[in-house]
Design a protein around this motif. Structure first.
Motif, PDB file in Angstrom:
ATOM      1  N   PRO A 187       0.847  -1.196   0.000  1.00 41.36           N
ATOM      2  CA  PRO A 187       0.000   0.000   0.000  1.00 41.36           C
ATOM      3  C   PRO A 187       0.885   1.250   0.000  1.00 41.36           C
ATOM      4  O   PRO A 187       1.847   1.344   0.758  1.00 41.36           O
ATOM      5  CB  PRO A 187      -0.784  -0.129   1.310  1.00 41.36           C
ATOM      6  N   LYS A 281      -0.547   2.808  -5.465  1.00 46.07           N
ATOM      7  CA  LYS A 281      -1.523   1.878  -4.911  1.00 46.07           C
ATOM      8  C   LYS A 281      -2.064   2.493  -3.619  1.00 46.07           C
ATOM      9  O   LYS A 281      -1.319   2.711  -2.673  1.00 46.07           O
ATOM     10  CB  LYS A 281      -0.859   0.532  -4.603  1.00 46.07           C
ATOM     11  N   PRO A 282      -3.343   2.824  -3.554  1.00 51.55           N
ATOM     12  CA  PRO A 282      -3.894   3.458  -2.344  1.00 51.55           C
ATOM     13  C   PRO A 282      -3.782   2.563  -1.119  1.00 51.55           C
ATOM     14  O   PRO A 282      -3.632   1.341  -1.232  1.00 51.55           O
ATOM     15  CB  PRO A 282      -5.360   3.692  -2.712  1.00 51.55           C
ATOM     16  N   GLY A 283      -3.866   3.207   0.041  1.00 55.81           N
ATOM     17  CA  GLY A 283      -3.965   2.413   1.256  1.00 55.81           C
ATOM     18  C   GLY A 283      -2.995   2.765   2.355  1.00 55.81           C
ATOM     19  O   GLY A 283      -3.037   2.158   3.433  1.00 55.81           O
ATOM     20  N   ARG A 284      -2.115   3.747   2.127  1.00 57.63           N
ATOM     21  CA  ARG A 284      -1.204   4.096   3.217  1.00 57.63           C
ATOM     22  C   ARG A 284      -1.400   5.531   3.605  1.00 57.63           C
ATOM     23  O   ARG A 284      -1.565   6.378   2.749  1.00 57.63           O
ATOM     24  CB  ARG A 284       0.253   3.874   2.775  1.00 57.63           C
TER      25      ARG A 284
END
Length: 284
Positions: A187, A281-284
């Protein structure tokens, strides 16, 4: 004795290259020393005597220092390069990442003992094995395009692919490969794409087999896989490229598919006009 020792080192490097994402010990690095390494080591690598004059001559078109900086590549990262081909970027990335990071060359698993995929596999492994000191931390991962797995999930910091998405679309395997790139990234990880840029308003069908790709096609492939487009750069742009050549991008150098026909004209244009896209990449 020297030849036997050299062969043993090369064989050891080749065996190590077959494993995936092994945890090799790295030289400890502090944030301060890493910042210094990021600016000085890349210059040292680009000037390295293991790079041929022919490869160095292409820096003016490929802008490796600026491109890797745009993608945020740092020497302590795990970086996966898809379709490394002859290893032009391998010669830069593998030494750059050797001490603190990890370079992975992701290649198509050959389905027969000859052909392009088999030659690519033999070539990249021979390159790594020929210099086991400089490429000691480099590895090779083989994948099947339609069911691609590039490594353990969320294990890479950066995935890079240079002038290869047009191959994926021509072969009808772009969607599973983009999903595999998404899966292997952590992420917050970065996908960096450089490819031959088609004229605005053209379609994928119109550009098929030319090597050129519409930017919106690449963006859709990435966003459909879950990525977010965060930046675009003109680092690798070439306004001289009219994109209407008889043999597509291969009319231009370095291939010069027409050989001596209008050779000076195409040399004056230089290499193709290219998009440079940064996804996260999304998510952090």
């Amino acid at each position: 004795m020297r030849n036997i020792a050299t062969l043993a080192l090369a064989l050891a490097a080749a065996l190590a290259a077959n494993s995936t994402f092994a945890d090799a010990p790295k030289t400890p690095v502090t944030p301060g020393s890493l910042a210094q390494a990021s600016s000085s080591t890349i210059d040292t690598v680009l000037a390295g005597d293991w790079r041929s004059d022919k490869n160095k001559a292409r820096d003016q078109y490929r802008h490796p220092k600026e491109t890797l900086a745009f993608f945020g590549v740092k020497p302590n990262q795990t970086v996966v390069e898809l379709y490394p081909g002859g290893g032009w970027y391998t010669e830069i990335l593998a030494p750059y990442l050797k001490d603190h990071g990890h370079y992975v060359a992701a290649i198509i698993k050959p389905d027969k003992p000859d052909g392009e995929e088999a030659l690519n596999k033999t070539g990249i492994k021979a390159k790594l094995a020929a210099d086991p000191v400089r490429y000691s931390a480099a590895q090779v991962v083989e994948f099947v395009p339609k069911t691609a797995v590039l490594g353990p999930p969320a294990s890479a910091d950066v995935v890079l692919t240079f002038r290869n998405v047009h191959n994926m679309t021509d072969d009808g395997v772009a969607e599973p490969i983009f999903k595999a790139m998404f899966a292997v990234l952590k992420p917050g990880g970065v996908l960096g794409v450089v490819d031959h840029r088609a004229k605005p308003g053209t379609t994928l069908a119109q550009d098929k087999d030319s090597g050129y790709l519409p930017v919106d096609v690449v963006v859709k492939l990435a966003t459909d896989a879950g990525f977010k487009l965060v930046a675009q750069s003109e680092i690798n742009a070439n306004p001289k490229d009219t994109k209407d050549h008889p043999k597509g991008v291969w009319t231009l150098p370095p291939v010069l598919a027409l050989k001596d026909v209008d050779r000076d004209k195409y040399l004056a244009i230089g290499e193709s006009d290219r998009m440079t896209l940064k996804f996260v990449k999304p998510g952090r």
